[in-house]
Design a protein around this motif. Structure first.
Motif, PDB file in Angstrom:
ATOM      1  N   GLY A 111       0.803  -1.206   0.000  1.00 28.63           N
ATOM      2  CA  GLY A 111       0.000   0.000   0.000  1.00 28.63           C
ATOM      3  C   GLY A 111       0.844   1.269   0.000  1.00 28.63           C
ATOM      4  O   GLY A 111       0.360   2.342  -0.326  1.00 28.63           O
ATOM      5  N   PHE A 112       2.131   1.141   0.365  1.00 28.79           N
ATOM      6  CA  PHE A 112       2.989   2.309   0.499  1.00 28.79           C
ATOM      7  C   PHE A 112       4.240   2.273  -0.360  1.00 28.79           C
ATOM      8  O   PHE A 112       4.875   3.295  -0.570  1.00 28.79           O
ATOM      9  N   VAL A 113       4.591   1.091  -0.796  1.00 29.17           N
ATOM     10  CA  VAL A 113       5.835   0.933  -1.538  1.00 29.17           C
ATOM     11  C   VAL A 113       5.527   0.624  -3.001  1.00 29.17           C
ATOM     12  O   VAL A 113       4.805  -0.322  -3.294  1.00 29.17           O
ATOM     13  N   PRO A 114       6.069   1.411  -3.924  1.00 28.66           N
ATOM     14  CA  PRO A 114       5.850   1.131  -5.345  1.00 28.66           C
ATOM     15  C   PRO A 114       6.392  -0.252  -5.719  1.00 28.66           C
ATOM     16  O   PRO A 114       7.377  -0.722  -5.142  1.00 28.66           O
ATOM     17  N   GLU A 115       5.740  -0.890  -6.666  1.00 27.90           N
ATOM     18  CA  GLU A 115       6.122  -2.230  -7.114  1.00 27.90           C
ATOM     19  C   GLU A 115       7.599  -2.285  -7.515  1.00 27.90           C
ATOM     20  O   GLU A 115       8.315  -3.229  -7.185  1.00 27.90           O
ATOM     21  N   LYS A 116       8.052  -1.257  -8.198  1.00 26.58           N
ATOM     22  CA  LYS A 116       9.446  -1.201  -8.660  1.00 26.58           C
ATOM     23  C   LYS A 116      10.414  -1.235  -7.471  1.00 26.58           C
ATOM     24  O   LYS A 116      11.425  -1.948  -7.488  1.00 26.58           O
ATOM     25  N   THR A 117      10.115  -0.473  -6.424  1.00 27.09           N
ATOM     26  CA  THR A 117      10.961  -0.433  -5.233  1.00 27.09           C
ATOM     27  C   THR A 117      10.922  -1.769  -4.505  1.00 27.09           C
ATOM     28  O   THR A 117      11.958  -2.285  -4.066  1.00 27.09           O
ATOM     29  N   PHE A 118       9.725  -2.336  -4.382  1.00 27.61           N
ATOM     30  CA  PHE A 118       9.582  -3.639  -3.727  1.00 27.61           C
ATOM     31  C   PHE A 118      10.429  -4.688  -4.445  1.00 27.61           C
ATOM     32  O   PHE A 118      11.171  -5.439  -3.818  1.00 27.61           O
ATOM     33  N   ASN A 119      10.322  -4.716  -5.767  1.00 27.18           N
ATOM     34  CA  ASN A 119      11.081  -5.695  -6.561  1.00 27.18           C
ATOM     35  C   ASN A 119      12.587  -5.474  -6.449  1.00 27.18           C
ATOM     36  O   ASN A 119      13.364  -6.423  -6.470  1.00 27.18           O
ATOM     37  N   LYS A 120      12.996  -4.216  -6.319  1.00 34.76           N
ATOM     38  CA  LYS A 120      14.420  -3.883  -6.217  1.00 34.76           C
ATOM     39  C   LYS A 120      15.063  -4.521  -4.979  1.00 34.76           C
ATOM     40  O   LYS A 120      16.207  -4.976  -5.021  1.00 34.76           O
ATOM     41  N   TYR A 121      14.323  -4.555  -3.873  1.00 35.90           N
ATOM     42  CA  TYR A 121      14.873  -5.054  -2.619  1.00 35.90           C
ATOM     43  C   TYR A 121      14.421  -6.471  -2.274  1.00 35.90           C
ATOM     44  O   TYR A 121      14.921  -7.055  -1.321  1.00 35.90           O
ATOM     45  N   GLN A 122      13.496  -7.022  -3.025  1.00 36.73           N
ATOM     46  CA  GLN A 122      12.913  -8.318  -2.683  1.00 36.73           C
ATOM     47  C   GLN A 122      13.956  -9.437  -2.602  1.00 36.73           C
ATOM     48  O   GLN A 122      13.855 -10.317  -1.751  1.00 36.73           O
ATOM     49  N   HIS A 123      14.965  -9.398  -3.462  1.00 34.01           N
ATOM     50  CA  HIS A 123      15.955 -10.482  -3.453  1.00 34.01           C
ATOM     51  C   HIS A 123      16.750 -10.534  -2.151  1.00 34.01           C
ATOM     52  O   HIS A 123      17.346 -11.542  -1.823  1.00 34.01           O
ATOM     53  N   TYR A 124      16.747  -9.464  -1.374  1.00 31.31           N
ATOM     54  CA  TYR A 124      17.431  -9.466  -0.081  1.00 31.31           C
ATOM     55  C   TYR A 124      16.625 -10.181   1.007  1.00 31.31           C
ATOM     56  O   TYR A 124      17.182 -10.590   2.018  1.00 31.31           O
ATOM     57  N   LEU A 125      15.320 -10.294   0.808  1.00 29.79           N
ATOM     58  CA  LEU A 125      14.443 -10.751   1.877  1.00 29.79           C
ATOM     59  C   LEU A 125      14.746 -12.156   2.373  1.00 29.79           C
ATOM     60  O   LEU A 125      14.581 -12.449   3.548  1.00 29.79           O
ATOM     61  N   ASN A 126      15.133 -13.045   1.506  1.00 31.95           N
ATOM     62  CA  ASN A 126      15.409 -14.415   1.919  1.00 31.95           C
ATOM     63  C   ASN A 126      16.893 -14.644   2.172  1.00 31.95           C
ATOM     64  O   ASN A 126      17.340 -15.777   2.248  1.00 31.95           O
ATOM     65  N   GLY A 127      17.637 -13.587   2.303  1.00 29.92           N
ATOM     66  CA  GLY A 127      19.084 -13.683   2.464  1.00 29.92           C
ATOM     67  C   GLY A 127      19.553 -13.957   3.881  1.00 29.92           C
ATOM     68  O   GLY A 127      20.752 -14.073   4.110  1.00 29.92           O
ATOM     69  N   GLY A 128      18.650 -14.031   4.857  1.00 27.63           N
ATOM     70  CA  GLY A 128      19.047 -14.292   6.243  1.00 27.63           C
ATOM     71  C   GLY A 128      20.009 -13.241   6.752  1.00 27.63           C
ATOM     72  O   GLY A 128      19.710 -12.058   6.771  1.00 27.63           O
ATOM     73  N   LYS A 129      21.194 -13.673   7.172  1.00 25.39           N
ATOM     74  CA  LYS A 129      22.193 -12.757   7.737  1.00 25.39           C
ATOM     75  C   LYS A 129      22.668 -11.735   6.712  1.00 25.39           C
ATOM     76  O   LYS A 129      23.071 -10.638   7.063  1.00 25.39           O
ATOM     77  N   LYS A 130      22.603 -12.094   5.430  1.00 29.15           N
ATOM     78  CA  LYS A 130      22.991 -11.150   4.378  1.00 29.15           C
ATOM     79  C   LYS A 130      22.063  -9.931   4.418  1.00 29.15           C
ATOM     80  O   LYS A 130      22.517  -8.792   4.340  1.00 29.15           O
TER      81      LYS A 130
END
Length: 195
Positions: free
Chosen positions: A113-132
């Motif tokens: 609701g607050f984050v543009p799709e482009k921004t979400f996609n830009k950072y999404q690959h970090y989400l499952n990175g655990g300690k990374k």
């Protein structure tokens, strides 16, 4: 006293609606359009001014449509460098934890609701990175160039614990706020000397 799950959910809903209401009211009063209008409003509030300002900072973190730079600068001009830093730090830290918890509770729907799709996609690959992701997040919070509010929400989608999230905010966030506060205070002093 233990709060039942149903009561806890109602308290969360009331807190969320209060924050939304404060954001809408601030917008309609024109408090977010200029530092001068925000200053006038906070000064008129007297002793409640600091509490209202901290609430405003909480709102601007949860709803990143409000310009955080505006409120950070306003704190220094209204309260001075030291108190401006303190009120910014308290409000931004509370808002960061609230944003994290809201996304943790409501999931990606709330975030989108607050984050543009482009921004979400830009950072999404970090989400499952655990300690990374944890290291990336700590560095991003420490440096004044990242979209901190959005990253706090994204952190709510990871497995990061609230304890670790809070520690990163408490230890890393003050440096950026301090840099803004001191930088703005210096700029104001130089400007006033040349007037």
């Amino acid at each position: 006293m233990v709060v039942s799950t149903k009561k806890h959910q109602w308290l969360q809903l009331i807190a969320l609606l209060t924050v939304i209401g404060a954001g809408i009211l601030s917008y309609h009063l024109g408090l977010l359009s200029s530092v001068a209008q925000l200053q006038a409003f906070i000064r008129q509030a007297g002793l409640l001014g600091p509490m209202l300002f901290i609430l405003l900072q909480v709102v601007q973190v949860i709803f990143p449509i409000i310009p955080g730079g505006l409120t950070t600068i306003a704190a220094v001009t209204i309260f001075g460098a030291k108190l401006g830093f303190l009120y910014n730090y308290v409000g931004i830290s509370l808002g960061s934890v609230a944003a994290f918890l809201l996304v943790r509770h409501f999931g990606p729907r709330f975030l989108r609701g607050f984050v543009p799709e482009k921004t979400f996609n830009k950072y999404q690959h970090y989400l499952n990175g655990g300690k990374k992701f944890d290291r990336f997040f700590a560095l991003a919070i420490l440096l004044p160039v990242a979209p901190d509010d959005i990253l706090c929400m994204l952190a709510g989608l990871t497995k990061m614990s609230l304890k670790k999230f809070s520690a990163i905010i408490i230890l890393c966030k003050p440096w950026t706020i301090l840099a803004y506060s001191l930088g703005m205070s210096t700029l104001l002093q130089v400007t006033l000397q040349h007037l």
